[in-house]
Design an enzyme around this catalytic site. Structure first.
Site, PDB file in Angstrom:
ATOM      1  N   LEU A   1      58.097 -68.779 103.847  1.00 47.21           N
ATOM      2  CA  LEU A   1      57.966 -69.855 102.867  1.00 47.21           C
ATOM      3  C   LEU A   1      57.223 -69.335 101.640  1.00 47.21           C
ATOM      4  O   LEU A   1      56.083 -68.876 101.738  1.00 47.21           O
ATOM      5  CB  LEU A   1      57.225 -71.042 103.481  1.00 47.21           C
ATOM      6  CG  LEU A   1      57.838 -71.618 104.766  1.00 47.21           C
ATOM      7  CD1 LEU A   1      57.105 -72.894 105.181  1.00 47.21           C
ATOM      8  CD2 LEU A   1      59.324 -71.882 104.595  1.00 47.21           C
TER       9      LEU A   1
ATOM     10  N   TYR B   1      54.460 -67.151 106.054  1.00 52.05           N
ATOM     11  CA  TYR B   1      54.070 -67.700 104.754  1.00 52.05           C
ATOM     12  C   TYR B   1      53.853 -66.563 103.761  1.00 52.05           C
ATOM     13  O   TYR B   1      53.169 -65.579 104.064  1.00 52.05           O
ATOM     14  CB  TYR B   1      52.805 -68.557 104.896  1.00 52.05           C
ATOM     15  CG  TYR B   1      53.063 -69.770 105.756  1.00 52.05           C
ATOM     16  CD1 TYR B   1      53.407 -70.987 105.179  1.00 52.05           C
ATOM     17  CD2 TYR B   1      53.034 -69.674 107.146  1.00 52.05           C
ATOM     18  CE1 TYR B   1      53.694 -72.093 105.970  1.00 52.05           C
ATOM     19  CE2 TYR B   1      53.326 -70.769 107.949  1.00 52.05           C
ATOM     20  CZ  TYR B   1      53.659 -71.969 107.348  1.00 52.05           C
ATOM     21  OH  TYR B   1      53.963 -73.058 108.132  1.00 52.05           O
TER      22      TYR B   1
ATOM     23  N   GLU C   1      46.702 -82.858 110.513  1.00 57.52           N
ATOM     24  CA  GLU C   1      46.204 -82.278 109.267  1.00 57.52           C
ATOM     25  C   GLU C   1      44.820 -82.834 108.939  1.00 57.52           C
ATOM     26  O   GLU C   1      44.440 -83.927 109.363  1.00 57.52           O
ATOM     27  CB  GLU C   1      47.173 -82.562 108.122  1.00 57.52           C
ATOM     28  CG  GLU C   1      48.524 -81.868 108.264  1.00 57.52           C
ATOM     29  CD  GLU C   1      48.405 -80.359 108.254  1.00 57.52           C
ATOM     30  OE1 GLU C   1      47.595 -79.824 107.467  1.00 57.52           O
ATOM     31  OE2 GLU C   1      49.110 -79.708 109.039  1.00 57.52           O
TER      32      GLU C   1
ATOM     33  N   ASN D   1      45.579 -74.657 113.321  1.00 58.71           N
ATOM     34  CA  ASN D   1      46.952 -74.192 113.185  1.00 58.71           C
ATOM     35  C   ASN D   1      47.052 -73.249 111.997  1.00 58.71           C
ATOM     36  O   ASN D   1      46.640 -73.584 110.886  1.00 58.71           O
ATOM     37  CB  ASN D   1      47.868 -75.402 112.976  1.00 58.71           C
ATOM     38  CG  ASN D   1      49.275 -75.012 112.591  1.00 58.71           C
ATOM     39  OD1 ASN D   1      49.843 -74.101 113.173  1.00 58.71           O
ATOM     40  ND2 ASN D   1      49.833 -75.712 111.613  1.00 58.71           N
TER      41      ASN D   1
ATOM     42  N   ASN E   1      44.871 -69.227  98.099  1.00 61.50           N
ATOM     43  CA  ASN E   1      45.084 -70.418  97.279  1.00 61.50           C
ATOM     44  C   ASN E   1      44.310 -70.368  95.973  1.00 61.50           C
ATOM     45  O   ASN E   1      44.441 -71.266  95.146  1.00 61.50           O
ATOM     46  CB  ASN E   1      44.684 -71.675  98.061  1.00 61.50           C
ATOM     47  CG  ASN E   1      45.665 -71.991  99.171  1.00 61.50           C
ATOM     48  OD1 ASN E   1      46.851 -72.171  98.924  1.00 61.50           O
ATOM     49  ND2 ASN E   1      45.180 -72.034 100.397  1.00 61.50           N
TER      50      ASN E   1
ATOM     51  N   HIS F   1      39.646 -26.567  77.866  1.00 58.55           N
ATOM     52  CA  HIS F   1      38.933 -27.505  76.999  1.00 58.55           C
ATOM     53  C   HIS F   1      39.839 -28.080  75.916  1.00 58.55           C
ATOM     54  O   HIS F   1      40.612 -27.367  75.297  1.00 58.55           O
ATOM     55  CB  HIS F   1      37.746 -26.841  76.259  1.00 58.55           C
ATOM     56  CG  HIS F   1      37.150 -25.666  76.937  1.00 58.55           C
ATOM     57  ND1 HIS F   1      36.148 -25.782  77.856  1.00 58.55           N
ATOM     58  CD2 HIS F   1      37.414 -24.337  76.834  1.00 58.55           C
ATOM     59  CE1 HIS F   1      35.809 -24.571  78.288  1.00 58.55           C
ATOM     60  NE2 HIS F   1      36.570 -23.685  77.685  1.00 58.55           N
TER      61      HIS F   1
ATOM     62  N   ALA G   1      40.431 -23.506  73.471  1.00 59.50           N
ATOM     63  CA  ALA G   1      40.035 -24.870  73.128  1.00 59.50           C
ATOM     64  C   ALA G   1      40.690 -25.314  71.825  1.00 59.50           C
ATOM     65  O   ALA G   1      40.826 -24.535  70.879  1.00 59.50           O
ATOM     66  CB  ALA G   1      38.522 -24.954  72.999  1.00 59.50           C
TER      67      ALA G   1
ATOM     68  N   ASN H   1      55.015 -31.214  69.574  1.00 62.47           N
ATOM     69  CA  ASN H   1      56.317 -31.348  70.225  1.00 62.47           C
ATOM     70  C   ASN H   1      57.193 -32.441  69.651  1.00 62.47           C
ATOM     71  O   ASN H   1      58.323 -32.619  70.091  1.00 62.47           O
ATOM     72  CB  ASN H   1      56.110 -31.615  71.720  1.00 62.47           C
ATOM     73  CG  ASN H   1      55.294 -32.873  71.972  1.00 62.47           C
ATOM     74  OD1 ASN H   1      54.426 -33.222  71.184  1.00 62.47           O
ATOM     75  ND2 ASN H   1      55.561 -33.549  73.076  1.00 62.47           N
TER      76      ASN H   1
ATOM     77  N   SER I   1      41.507 -20.230  70.168  1.00 65.77           N
ATOM     78  CA  SER I   1      41.125 -21.615  69.898  1.00 65.77           C
ATOM     79  C   SER I   1      41.754 -22.135  68.611  1.00 65.77           C
ATOM     80  O   SER I   1      42.053 -21.368  67.691  1.00 65.77           O
ATOM     81  CB  SER I   1      39.598 -21.714  69.793  1.00 65.77           C
ATOM     82  OG  SER I   1      38.988 -21.336  71.004  1.00 65.77           O
TER      83      SER I   1
END
EC number: 2.7.7.23
Length: 453
Positions: A6, A98, A150, A165, A223, A359, A376, A382, A401
């Site tokens: 459900l 459920y 209930e 239940n 809930n 780095h 670094a 690209n 670097s």
């Protein structure tokens, strides 16, 4: 066996536009957890009853083995199950689950199914210290179940009952059709309760049996956001406990989240606040530092991933070293003993055996050979605003670097690139590549001085 799940409720207390059963637990919809558990029982028919947000729910969990029934009006659980009847095999019993109760174990459900064999009516019950809000199991003096009442309809004496239940039942399907047709909505909610079927089963002479789960949390539903958070913590602790049993070292079992599948080899160590998403495999002797996020990745044996590293869709060889503060994006492939250090980003690139980018570097759409040193501040350029191009760096290259490599470009084996160089043409093997620049020194220069206030 038929299984009906459900999943038609509105979930008003969630205060969300997202249907309640689609709220994530461990990165997946609540309903998906229930469906996966149902599948382990190998049902002949698997039916999900949808209502609120029906199209969205169906799109999220659609699969060849899942059928859908629609509850157009929210008229109670009995009415919801009635919508599924045309899709069920009347010769097989029906298990009702459920979509907002995600943690029930398959072993618990199998035990209930076994108890309800030979045409019995089975109810999964649990005894709570505080049963407020739940339907109570009413038994006669001999201990036989007589009905379920209930909370809103219970008498003061019935409210004292601690056995409740869970809503999960197993019932003979042929009789269920008749019982659902006989339900009345003469209750405080004006709804057709599935729980009222038990009285009809008893009146018809059917034996009603009960079974209880090993853990109370197996029957907890969602809930509200608070309840969702509670179940998330329960689930994550269960996952952590399983990892510990398998020999994984967790610095703090309460501070690791697995939102998918995590497979670990021997002697894996995971520090605090790490998140694993999708399918992640950690081979033997992998060490994960604190605050890492790893998604859909394979990590080779002996690898060390330092703190604050993000890995998504990457493959790492053995004995690699990553981080801290590194980012590996989809398509990153690192060979054995490669190093990717702090503030280095790698995307759709191959880094060869023993190569290092320690780095402040971006490597995207690149093929890097073995034993390459990336200095670094190196950037693979690209993207031209419309297209992506690849950079190829062959074995034993030293990149100084602050180098820019403007793709498409190839750097030959054994090349040395001087610091501050921009490479926009292919470079032959074994040469020194640099941009000729003149350094100027001007005498007599006076550095500006701040004015004193």
């Amino acid at each position: 066996m038929n299984i009906v799940i459900l999943a038609a409720g509105t979930g008003k207390r969630m205060r969300s536009a997202l249907p309640k059963v689609l709220h994530p637990l461990a990165g997946r919809p609540l309903l998906s957890h229930v469906i996966d558990t149902a599948r382990t029982l190998q049902p002949s028919r698997l039916v999900v009853v949808v209502g609120h947000g029906a199209e969205q729910v169906q799109a999220a969990v659609a699969a060849p083995d899942v059928q859908f029934a629609v509850q157009a009006e929210q008229l109670g659980t009995g009415h919801a199950v009635r919508q599924a009847l045309p899709l069920l095999d009347p010769a097989q019993p029906t298990l009702v689950l459920y979509g907002d109760v995600p943690l029930t174990r398959a072993s618990t459900l199998q035990r209930l199914v076994d108890a309800a064999r030979d045409g019995r009516y089975g109810i999964l019950t649990v005894t709570l210290d505080d049963p407020t809000g739940y339907g109570r199991i009413v038994r006669d003096a001999s201990g036989f179940v007589t009905r379920i009442v209930e909370q809103k309809d219970a008498s003061p004496e019935e409210l004292k009952i601690a056995e409740i239940n869970t809503g999960i039942i197993v019932t003979p399907t042929a009789q269920l059709s008749m019982w659902l047709g006989a339900l009345k909505n003469e209750n405080a909610q004006g709804e057709y309760y599935l729980t009222d079927v038990v009285e009809l089963a008893i009146e018809a002479g059917f034996e009603v049996v009960t079974s209880q789960p090993d853990e109370e949390w197996e029957t907890l539903g969602v809930n509200s956001k608070a309840q969702l958070a509670e179940l998330e913590r329960i689930h994550q602790r269960n996952v952590a406990d399983a990892l510990l049993v398998d020999g994984v070292t967790l610095a703090d079992p309460a501070r690791v989240d697995v939102r998918g599948t995590l497979r670990c080899g021997r002697d894996v160590s995971i520090d605090v606040n790490c998140v694993f998403e999708g399918n992640v495999t950690l081979a033997d002797n992998v060490t994960i530092g604190a605050n890492c996020v790893i998604r859909n990745a394979s990590v080779g044996a002996g690898t060390r991933i330092d703190a604050f590293t993000h890995i998504d869709g990457a493959e790492l060889g053995a004995n690699t070293v990553i981080g801290p503060y590194a980012r590996l994006r989809p398509g990153a492939q690192l060979a054995d003993e490669a190093h990717v250090g702090n503030f280095v980003e790698v995307k759709n690139a191959v880094i060869g055996h023993g190569s290092k980018a320690n780095h402040l570097t971006y490597i995207g759409d690149a093929d890097i050979g073995a034993r390459v040193n990336i200095g670094a501040g190196t950037i693979t350029c690209n993207y031209d605003g419309a297209n992506k191009f690849r950079t190829v760096i062959e074995d034993d290259v030293f990149v100084g670097s602050d180098t820019q490599l403007v793709a498409p470009v190839r750097v030959g084996r054994g090349v040395t690139i001087a610091a501050g160089t921009t490479i926009w043409k292919d470079v032959a093997e074994g040469v020194l590549a640099l941009n000729e620049k003149t350094q100027t020194a001007k005498s007599g220069y006076v550095r500006p001085v701040k004015k004193k206030s």
